[in-house]
Enzyme design. Structure first.
Site, PDB file in Angstrom:
ATOM      1  N   CYS A 201       0.747  -1.145  -0.002  1.00  0.00           N
ATOM      2  CA  CYS A 201       0.011  -0.161   0.041  1.00  0.00           C
ATOM      3  C   CYS A 201       0.936   1.411  -0.125  1.00  0.00           C
ATOM      4  O   CYS A 201       0.491   2.270  -0.198  1.00  0.00           O
ATOM      5  CB  CYS A 201      -1.090   0.062   1.029  1.00  0.00           C
ATOM      6  SG  CYS A 201       0.033   0.021   2.994  1.00  0.00           S
TER       7      CYS A 201
ATOM      8  N   CYS B  39      -2.542  -2.795   8.523  1.00  0.00           N
ATOM      9  CA  CYS B  39      -2.399  -1.376   8.962  1.00  0.00           C
ATOM     10  C   CYS B  39      -1.716  -1.662  10.494  1.00  0.00           C
ATOM     11  O   CYS B  39      -1.019  -0.857  10.854  1.00  0.00           O
ATOM     12  CB  CYS B  39      -3.337  -0.537   8.983  1.00  0.00           C
ATOM     13  SG  CYS B  39      -4.114  -0.964   7.313  1.00  0.00           S
TER      14      CYS B  39
END
Ligand code: FES
Length: 123
Positions: free
Chosen positions: A33, A102
């Site tokens: 990402c 994350c």
């Protein structure tokens, strides 16, 4: 979607920035990402006196790093090394499955900062 607690922390994140006179710094990124997270800490006598984060990333990364830094302040280095992204998610209630990575960034950034601290100590 994010739950109410995650949204609340995202709107009002704690421990953002850089610890003054830090003696531990860890920066990690996720290649997929492209997000980057940095954690700085002031460690004295094996205790994490302060910890802050900077995140160039998504809402879940900001919320995970805010929560994780809050969870390790006042803890020993050994205790902070035990912190897992699962515990961060438990603290938050939940994260969407596609946002689990994350929270892993926060765990990794803490470990990287402690590794930096230990190398400064000559360990
Ligand atoms: Fe990569 Fe959140 S999407 S850290």
């Amino acid at each position: 979607m994010y739950n109410a607690k995650v949204m609340e922390i995202f709107k009002n994140p704690q421990h953002m920035g850089e610890v003054e006179n830090y003696n531990a710094i860890g920066t990690v990124g996720n290649e997929t990402c492209g997000d980057i997270m940095q954690i700085t800490m002031r460690i004295e006598d094996g205790i994490i006196k302060d910890a802050k984060f900077k995140t160039f990333g998504c809402a879940a990364a900001v919320v995970s790093s805010s929560t994780a830094t809050g969870m390790i302040i006042g803890k020993t280095v050994e205790e902070a090394l035990q912190l897992t992204n699962k515990q961060v998610i438990e603290e938050l209630g939940e994260l969407p499955p596609q946002k689990i990575h994350c929270s892993v960034l926060a765990e990794d950034a803490i470990r990287a900062a402690i590794a930096d601290y230990e190398s400064r100590q000559g360990k």
